[in-house]
Design an enzyme around this catalytic site. Sequence first.
Site, PDB file in Angstrom:
ATOM      1  N   HIS A  31       0.855  -1.201   0.000  1.00  0.00           N
ATOM      2  CA  HIS A  31       0.000   0.000   0.000  1.00  0.00           C
ATOM      3  C   HIS A  31       0.882   1.239   0.000  1.00  0.00           C
ATOM      4  O   HIS A  31       1.697   1.437   0.904  1.00  0.00           O
ATOM      5  CB  HIS A  31      -0.886  -0.005   1.241  1.00  0.00           C
ATOM      6  CG  HIS A  31      -1.955   1.045   1.255  1.00  0.00           C
ATOM      7  ND1 HIS A  31      -3.104   0.966   0.496  1.00  0.00           N
ATOM      8  CD2 HIS A  31      -2.035   2.207   1.940  1.00  0.00           C
ATOM      9  CE1 HIS A  31      -3.853   2.036   0.728  1.00  0.00           C
ATOM     10  NE2 HIS A  31      -3.235   2.803   1.609  1.00  0.00           N
ATOM     11  N   ASP A  33       0.987   5.183   0.042  1.00  0.00           N
ATOM     12  CA  ASP A  33       0.167   6.358   0.403  1.00  0.00           C
ATOM     13  C   ASP A  33       0.747   7.634  -0.191  1.00  0.00           C
ATOM     14  O   ASP A  33       1.741   8.157   0.307  1.00  0.00           O
ATOM     15  CB  ASP A  33       0.102   6.492   1.931  1.00  0.00           C
ATOM     16  CG  ASP A  33      -0.865   5.508   2.546  1.00  0.00           C
ATOM     17  OD1 ASP A  33      -0.476   4.808   3.502  1.00  0.00           O
ATOM     18  OD2 ASP A  33      -2.006   5.428   2.052  1.00  0.00           O
ATOM     19  N   MET A  35       0.425  11.535  -0.776  1.00  0.00           N
ATOM     20  CA  MET A  35      -0.252  12.687  -0.164  1.00  0.00           C
ATOM     21  C   MET A  35       0.282  13.972  -0.778  1.00  0.00           C
ATOM     22  O   MET A  35       1.501  14.147  -0.902  1.00  0.00           O
ATOM     23  CB  MET A  35       0.001  12.684   1.346  1.00  0.00           C
ATOM     24  CG  MET A  35      -0.509  11.425   2.021  1.00  0.00           C
ATOM     25  SD  MET A  35      -0.152  11.425   3.788  1.00  0.00           S
ATOM     26  CE  MET A  35      -0.930   9.893   4.238  1.00  0.00           C
ATOM     27  N   MET A 135     -12.062   4.408   4.531  1.00  0.00           N
ATOM     28  CA  MET A 135     -11.096   4.896   5.530  1.00  0.00           C
ATOM     29  C   MET A 135     -11.660   4.656   6.926  1.00  0.00           C
ATOM     30  O   MET A 135     -12.815   5.014   7.200  1.00  0.00           O
ATOM     31  CB  MET A 135     -10.832   6.385   5.334  1.00  0.00           C
ATOM     32  CG  MET A 135     -10.099   6.765   4.053  1.00  0.00           C
ATOM     33  SD  MET A 135      -8.537   5.928   3.821  1.00  0.00           S
ATOM     34  CE  MET A 135      -7.599   6.558   5.214  1.00  0.00           C
ATOM     35  N   GLY A 142      -0.303   7.891   9.547  1.00  0.00           N
ATOM     36  CA  GLY A 142      -0.411   6.539  10.077  1.00  0.00           C
ATOM     37  C   GLY A 142      -0.505   6.606  11.597  1.00  0.00           C
ATOM     38  O   GLY A 142      -0.390   7.680  12.198  1.00  0.00           O
ATOM     39  N   GLY A 143      -0.741   5.456  12.210  1.00  0.00           N
ATOM     40  CA  GLY A 143      -0.701   5.366  13.662  1.00  0.00           C
ATOM     41  C   GLY A 143      -1.902   5.931  14.394  1.00  0.00           C
ATOM     42  O   GLY A 143      -1.834   6.186  15.609  1.00  0.00           O
ATOM     43  N   GLY A 175      -5.591   2.245  11.176  1.00  0.00           N
ATOM     44  CA  GLY A 175      -5.726   1.742  12.554  1.00  0.00           C
ATOM     45  C   GLY A 175      -6.026   0.266  12.653  1.00  0.00           C
ATOM     46  O   GLY A 175      -6.442  -0.217  13.707  1.00  0.00           O
TER      47      GLY A 175
HETATM   48  C1  DX5 Z   1      -3.613   7.321   6.143  1.00  0.00           C
HETATM   49  C2  DX5 Z   1      -3.194   6.264   5.132  1.00  0.00           C
HETATM   50  C3  DX5 Z   1      -3.158   4.885   5.733  1.00  0.00           C
HETATM   51  C4  DX5 Z   1      -2.164   4.753   6.897  1.00  0.00           C
HETATM   52  C5  DX5 Z   1      -2.335   3.414   7.560  1.00  0.00           C
HETATM   53  O1  DX5 Z   1      -3.972   8.499   5.468  1.00  0.00           O
HETATM   54  O2  DX5 Z   1      -4.076   6.235   4.033  1.00  0.00           O
HETATM   55  O3  DX5 Z   1      -2.830   3.941   4.707  1.00  0.00           O
HETATM   56  O4  DX5 Z   1      -0.853   4.878   6.395  1.00  0.00           O
HETATM   57  O5  DX5 Z   1      -1.447   3.373   8.658  1.00  0.00           O
HETATM   58  P1  DX5 Z   1      -1.923   2.709  10.039  1.00  0.00           P
HETATM   59  O6  DX5 Z   1      -2.195   1.241   9.703  1.00  0.00           O
HETATM   60  O7  DX5 Z   1      -0.741   2.891  10.941  1.00  0.00           O
HETATM   61  O8  DX5 Z   1      -3.162   3.427  10.462  1.00  0.00           O
HETATM   62 ZN    ZN Z   2      -3.785   4.554   2.677  1.00  0.00          ZN
END
Ligand code: DX5
Ligand code: ZN
Length: 214
Positions: A31, A33, A35, A135, A142-143, A175
């Site tokens: 995955h 991400d 941004m 989502m 993350g986290g 999460g």
């Molecule tokens: C948040 C991202 C997620 C995140 C997931 O905007 O889209 O993919 O990185 O990370 P965890 O599993 O730590 O929530």
């Molecule tokens: Zn993501």
Amino acid sequence: MKVSPSILTCDFAHMDRAVALCEESGADWLHLDVMDGQFVPNLSFGPPVIASLRPLTDMFFDVHLMMERPDLLVDAFAKAGADLINIHVECDADIDKTLDRIRELGKKAALTIKPNTPAEAVFPYLEKLDMVLIMTVEPGFGGQAFMGDMLPKIRLIKDECARIGHPIEIELDGGVGAANAALCAESGADVVVMGSAVFNAADPKALVSMVQAL
Ligand code: DX5
Ligand code: ZN
């Protein structure tokens, strides 16, 4: 369920090691991400980084575009090695045109909905989708803590897919970890993203195989 580890929480000075960790964990997808600092208050990486990771692994690249205008870079992400391109239904691009372009490029297409967006927002596009990403945190970092009240959206989307005769996969993102993975599976999720859970795990392979067995 399939597992798609997110490398967002990795040490960006050693992304190759993060990819290797995900591959060695036995995960199904990777995955990524993306941004843009506008759609979400964070800036991560783009096509050049994905292109440099592509030769390192055969893993399926699940690219999550948290961008106001993903349409401007869909071709670049496809060229960089994305296998699935995921745009947010809340973005400023023309959704139909952007999904059409993703499919023209031979990539799988997905729509993502933020926590405040109802499941019905993706209904008009379902026939163009291979997957919907729900989502379970506010996108950007993350986290964060898992938002279990998002889970009923799975059934709503799956029922609509059954009604129109177009089955798709549902992915959860944000999460997810050992404590809530079984609930995600029982709620009908097909794929879960795990970022911090994998990178903080003492034994990523054990975590991934436990979740894959659910
Ligand atoms: C948040 C991202 C997620 C995140 C997931 O905007 O889209 O993919 O990185 O990370 P965890 O599993 O730590 O929530
Ligand atoms: Zn993501």
